[in-house]
Design a protein around this motif. Sequence first.
Motif, PDB file in Angstrom:
ATOM      1  N   UNK A  87       7.871  18.638 -12.184  1.00 26.49           N
ATOM      2  CA  UNK A  87       9.220  19.166 -12.002  1.00 26.49           C
ATOM      3  C   UNK A  87       9.969  19.223 -13.325  1.00 26.49           C
ATOM      4  N   UNK A  88       9.818  18.206 -14.161  1.00 27.69           N
ATOM      5  CA  UNK A  88      10.517  18.195 -15.436  1.00 27.69           C
ATOM      6  C   UNK A  88       9.876  19.129 -16.458  1.00 27.69           C
ATOM      7  N   UNK A  89       8.574  19.373 -16.338  1.00 26.61           N
ATOM      8  CA  UNK A  89       7.893  20.265 -17.274  1.00 26.61           C
ATOM      9  C   UNK A  89       8.235  21.718 -16.973  1.00 26.61           C
TER      10      UNK A  89
ATOM     11  N   UNK B 277       4.344  10.329  -6.588  1.00 31.95           N
ATOM     12  CA  UNK B 277       5.646  10.697  -7.127  1.00 31.95           C
ATOM     13  C   UNK B 277       5.615  10.956  -8.625  1.00 31.95           C
ATOM     14  N   UNK B 278       4.916  10.141  -9.373  1.00 27.42           N
ATOM     15  CA  UNK B 278       4.923  10.276 -10.832  1.00 27.42           C
ATOM     16  C   UNK B 278       4.388  11.630 -11.281  1.00 27.42           C
TER      17      UNK B 278
ATOM     18  N   UNK C 179       0.831  -1.206   0.000  1.00 27.07           N
ATOM     19  CA  UNK C 179       0.000   0.000   0.000  1.00 27.07           C
ATOM     20  C   UNK C 179       0.864   1.253   0.000  1.00 27.07           C
ATOM     21  N   UNK C 180       1.934   1.240   0.768  1.00 24.95           N
ATOM     22  CA  UNK C 180       2.829   2.390   0.797  1.00 24.95           C
ATOM     23  C   UNK C 180       3.493   2.603  -0.553  1.00 24.95           C
ATOM     24  N   UNK C 181       3.859   1.529  -1.229  1.00 26.69           N
ATOM     25  CA  UNK C 181       4.487   1.645  -2.545  1.00 26.69           C
ATOM     26  C   UNK C 181       3.503   2.197  -3.568  1.00 26.69           C
ATOM     27  N   UNK C 182       2.261   1.752  -3.533  1.00 33.14           N
ATOM     28  CA  UNK C 182       1.259   2.270  -4.468  1.00 33.14           C
ATOM     29  C   UNK C 182       1.034   3.756  -4.269  1.00 33.14           C
TER      30      UNK C 182
END
Length: 50
Positions: free
Chosen positions: A41-43, A34-35, A25-28
């Motif tokens: 950040x990249x845009x 994050x994505x 659950x934490x990874x999801x």
Amino acid sequence: MKNAIKTILTDLNHVFVKGDSDKVEQARVFLLLTIPFMSLMFIYGQFPIY
């Protein structure tokens, strides 16, 4: 699709509200948050340099 939305909402509830979550659950939730953040950040500019 309905099941996926329910899973995401349940994971968010377990991680942020209850505080009782497992590693999956934490990874999801980490990937879910994050994505979009890294994409913005990249845009709009470079990664903050301290």
